[in-house]
Design a protein around this motif. Structure first.
Motif, PDB file in Angstrom:
ATOM      1  N   ASP A 171       0.813  -1.214   0.000  1.00  0.00           N
ATOM      2  CA  ASP A 171       0.000   0.000   0.000  1.00  0.00           C
ATOM      3  C   ASP A 171       0.848   1.266   0.000  1.00  0.00           C
ATOM      4  OD1 ASP A 171       0.863  -0.455   2.632  1.00  0.00           O
ATOM      5  OD2 ASP A 171      -0.889   0.557   3.479  1.00  0.00           O
ATOM      6  N   TRP A 172       1.978   1.273   0.700  1.00  0.00           N
ATOM      7  CA  TRP A 172       2.797   2.482   0.769  1.00  0.00           C
ATOM      8  C   TRP A 172       3.339   2.884  -0.602  1.00  0.00           C
ATOM      9  CZ3 TRP A 172       7.770   2.263  -0.895  1.00  0.00           C
ATOM     10  CH2 TRP A 172       8.398   1.013  -0.896  1.00  0.00           C
ATOM     11  N   VAL A 217       0.698   4.958  -2.308  1.00  0.00           N
ATOM     12  CA  VAL A 217       0.580   6.266  -1.672  1.00  0.00           C
ATOM     13  C   VAL A 217       1.760   7.152  -2.056  1.00  0.00           C
ATOM     14  CG1 VAL A 217       0.572   7.469   0.545  1.00  0.00           C
ATOM     15  CG2 VAL A 217      -0.790   5.389   0.255  1.00  0.00           C
ATOM     16  N   GLU A 218       3.001   6.640  -1.908  1.00  0.00           N
ATOM     17  CA  GLU A 218       4.190   7.450  -2.179  1.00  0.00           C
ATOM     18  C   GLU A 218       4.351   7.806  -3.647  1.00  0.00           C
ATOM     19  OE1 GLU A 218       7.815   5.876  -0.610  1.00  0.00           O
ATOM     20  OE2 GLU A 218       7.169   6.160   1.457  1.00  0.00           O
TER      21      GLU A 218
END
Length: 165
Positions: A7-8, A11-12
């Motif tokens: 998930d990161w 997002v990033e």
């Protein structure tokens, strides 16, 4: 092939959540696992070792066979501290016309450049920041999303196929 996208990373990177039949442009794929030397007669290929089961959330394991580029050791911690240690090694594996990052336990000195090997493990998307931060060899390609499965904590598993664009 099934690739895990934490998930990161979504997002990033600012990438939209993958959707079926969408293009996943300029993405790199890394295999985390182990390597084994093979003879020169073993053909290039990608083989699913453990099949994807939609009812399970266990990693899908692949065996990628191809030609290895020179490996480099991966280090963690600050060089000036007591916590500087080798965290394995990484290389680029050419499988037919595709290239993959491969991260494995062990030392770079165990791999002879241009040798044939099989790397076995889980496939994960390479974070966009990693290309410059770690001076990775550019193995990015455009991929077509065939299927998407939600995993725990916002991660997704995407079935990717090389895109002709």
């Amino acid at each position: 092939m099934w690739v895990r996208v934490p998930d990161w990373m979504l997002v990033e990177s600012g990438r939209p959540r993958p959707e079926v039949d969408s293009l996943f442009p300029s993405a790199g794929v890394r295999l985390h696992g182990q390597i084994t030397a093979v003879d020169g007669h073993t053909p290039d290929g990608i083989c699913e070792v453990t099949r994807f089961e939609s009812t399970e959330r266990t990693p899908v394991v692949y065996a990628l066979t191809g030609t290895a580029a020179a490996a480099v050791d991966v280090w963690t911690g600050d060089e000036d501290s007591n916590h500087h240690q080798r965290a394995g090694a990484e290389l680029v594996l050419s499988v037919d016309s595709d290239r993959f990052q491969v991260q494995f336990k062990g030392s770079a000195s165990t791999v002879t450049p241009n040798s044939r090997l099989t790397a076995t493990g889980e496939l994960v998307l390479v974070g966009d920041y990693e290309w410059d931060a770690f001076d990775l060899t550019d193995t990015r390609a455009d991929w077509r999303v065939m299927r998407v499965v939600d995993l725990a904590r916002g991660a997704v598993l995407v079935e990717l196929q090389r895109s002709a664009r």
